[in-house]
Design a protein around this motif. Structure first.
Motif, mmCIF file in Angstrom:
data_model
loop_
_atom_site.group_PDB
_atom_site.id
_atom_site.type_symbol
_atom_site.label_atom_id
_atom_site.label_comp_id
_atom_site.label_asym_id
_atom_site.label_seq_id
_atom_site.Cartn_x
_atom_site.Cartn_y
_atom_site.Cartn_z
ATOM 1 N N ALA A 4 0.857 -1.184 0.000
ATOM 2 C CA ALA A 4 0.000 0.000 0.000
ATOM 3 C C ALA A 4 0.896 1.237 0.000
ATOM 4 C CB ALA A 4 -0.913 0.009 1.218
ATOM 5 N N LEU A 5 0.523 2.200 -0.814
ATOM 6 C CA LEU A 5 1.259 3.450 -0.892
ATOM 7 C C LEU A 5 0.445 4.542 -0.215
ATOM 8 C CD1 LEU A 5 2.371 3.195 -4.628
ATOM 9 C CD2 LEU A 5 3.693 2.583 -2.594
ATOM 10 N N GLY A 10 -0.796 14.225 -4.677
ATOM 11 C CA GLY A 10 0.209 14.604 -5.667
ATOM 12 C C GLY A 10 1.574 14.019 -5.403
ATOM 13 N N GLY A 11 1.679 13.141 -4.424
ATOM 14 C CA GLY A 11 2.966 12.546 -4.069
ATOM 15 C C GLY A 11 3.421 11.423 -4.975
ATOM 16 N N GLY A 12 2.573 11.027 -5.932
ATOM 17 C CA GLY A 12 2.964 10.004 -6.898
ATOM 18 C C GLY A 12 2.454 8.608 -6.605
ATOM 19 N N LYS A 13 1.527 8.479 -5.677
ATOM 20 C CA LYS A 13 1.056 7.148 -5.278
ATOM 21 C C LYS A 13 0.452 6.367 -6.443
ATOM 22 C CE LYS A 13 -1.622 8.948 -2.167
ATOM 23 N NZ LYS A 13 -1.349 10.381 -2.313
ATOM 24 N N SER A 14 -0.422 6.989 -7.198
ATOM 25 C CA SER A 14 -1.068 6.282 -8.319
ATOM 26 C C SER A 14 -0.091 6.017 -9.454
ATOM 27 C CB SER A 14 -2.265 7.084 -8.842
ATOM 28 O OG SER A 14 -3.254 7.157 -7.842
ATOM 29 N N PHE A 28 -3.077 -3.531 -9.873
ATOM 30 C CA PHE A 28 -3.010 -2.200 -9.270
ATOM 31 C C PHE A 28 -4.428 -1.780 -8.908
ATOM 32 C CE2 PHE A 28 -3.627 2.398 -9.830
ATOM 33 C CZ PHE A 28 -2.819 2.841 -8.796
ATOM 34 N N VAL A 29 -4.595 -1.251 -7.700
ATOM 35 C CA VAL A 29 -5.900 -0.767 -7.251
ATOM 36 C C VAL A 29 -5.713 0.630 -6.673
ATOM 37 C CG1 VAL A 29 -7.856 -1.189 -5.721
ATOM 38 C CG2 VAL A 29 -6.600 -3.131 -6.675
ATOM 39 N N ASP A 30 -6.562 1.550 -7.099
ATOM 40 C CA ASP A 30 -6.550 2.913 -6.574
ATOM 41 C C ASP A 30 -7.804 3.053 -5.714
ATOM 42 O OD1 ASP A 30 -7.194 5.766 -6.383
ATOM 43 O OD2 ASP A 30 -5.537 6.045 -7.798
ATOM 44 N N LEU A 75 -1.787 -1.125 -3.784
ATOM 45 C CA LEU A 75 -2.907 -0.245 -3.474
ATOM 46 C C LEU A 75 -2.415 1.184 -3.284
ATOM 47 C CD1 LEU A 75 -5.869 0.298 -2.566
ATOM 48 C CD2 LEU A 75 -5.136 -0.351 -0.249
ATOM 49 N N ALA A 76 -2.935 2.094 -4.080
ATOM 50 C CA ALA A 76 -2.673 3.521 -3.879
ATOM 51 C C ALA A 76 -3.842 4.077 -3.091
ATOM 52 C CB ALA A 76 -2.536 4.235 -5.221
ATOM 53 N N THR A 77 -3.551 4.694 -1.960
ATOM 54 C CA THR A 77 -4.610 5.249 -1.112
ATOM 55 C C THR A 77 -4.755 6.743 -1.362
ATOM 56 O OG1 THR A 77 -3.081 5.722 0.700
ATOM 57 C CG2 THR A 77 -4.147 3.553 0.697
ATOM 58 N N GLY A 78 -5.879 7.283 -0.955
ATOM 59 C CA GLY A 78 -6.073 8.727 -1.002
ATOM 60 C C GLY A 78 -5.192 9.393 0.045
ATOM 61 N N GLY A 79 -4.858 10.656 -0.182
ATOM 62 C CA GLY A 79 -3.956 11.370 0.708
ATOM 63 C C GLY A 79 -4.419 11.450 2.150
#
Length: 186
Positions: A4-5, A10-14, A28-30, A75-79
């Protein structure tokens, strides 16, 4: 393999997450995309209509549901996912969490023309980024297993840093990672 990121908007997670998933050959899951599927509209619209608290509740349900499944993913999480303790605990216990750490100044440079992030549609976005960073940085650190400074490396450079960290920690076999450093372009 569940990674998980976390990090600031805007940090580049996605962006990093998509390439990392490709390198690891896992889905990949956002979480924001999954939330939009569930609510049937853009987060920005939902946020304006229902408020942050309603959004955070759905975000928690989506993250818990995604990590309850016994499947590999990046997994890219919201900020703001780390704002709720239940999300921090869930992420830390059910995945390997990487914090992509960017300074407010770096984020402002990347986001100054972005109109899709509800929390940044304010008179002074730089002040808002500094405020968010002051609150969230300790939460990201508490949630993460690893912290990576994003600085100015390319996306591929960040992906390679993540892969190296996972490999050094014994979480990814060197055999599983496609060679990208020094590899010839196709």
């Amino acid at each position: 393999m569940r990674v998980a990121l976390v990090g600031m908007p805007g940090g580049g997670k996605s962006t990093v997450g998509r390439q990392l998933a490709r390198q690891l050959d896992v889905p990949f899951v956002d979480s924001d995309t999954e939330i939009e599927k569930r609510i049937g509209c853009a987060i920005k619209s939902f946020f304006a209509r229902e408020g942050e608290e309603a959004f955070r509740l759905i975000e928690s349900e989506v993250i818990a549901g995604l990590l309850a499944a016994d499947s590999d993913m990046v997994l890219a999480t919201g900020g703001g996912a780390v704002l709720r303790e239940e999300n921090r605990d869930c992420l830390h216990e059910r995945s390997t969490v990487l914090y992509l750490r960017s300074t407010p100044e770096e984020l402002f440079r990347r986001l100054r023309h972005d109109t899709q992030r509800p929390l940044l549609q304010v008179k002074d976005p730089m002040a808002k980024l500094r405020e968010l960073f002051a609150v969230r940085d300790p939460l990201y650190r508490r949630t993460a297993h690893f912290v990576l400074e994003t600085g100015r490396p390319s996306v591929q450079g960040l992906v390679n840093m993540v892969l190296m960290q996972l490999e050094l920690a014994g979480l990814v076999s060197p055999m599983r990672v496609k060679a990208s450093v020094g590899a010839e372009p196709h």
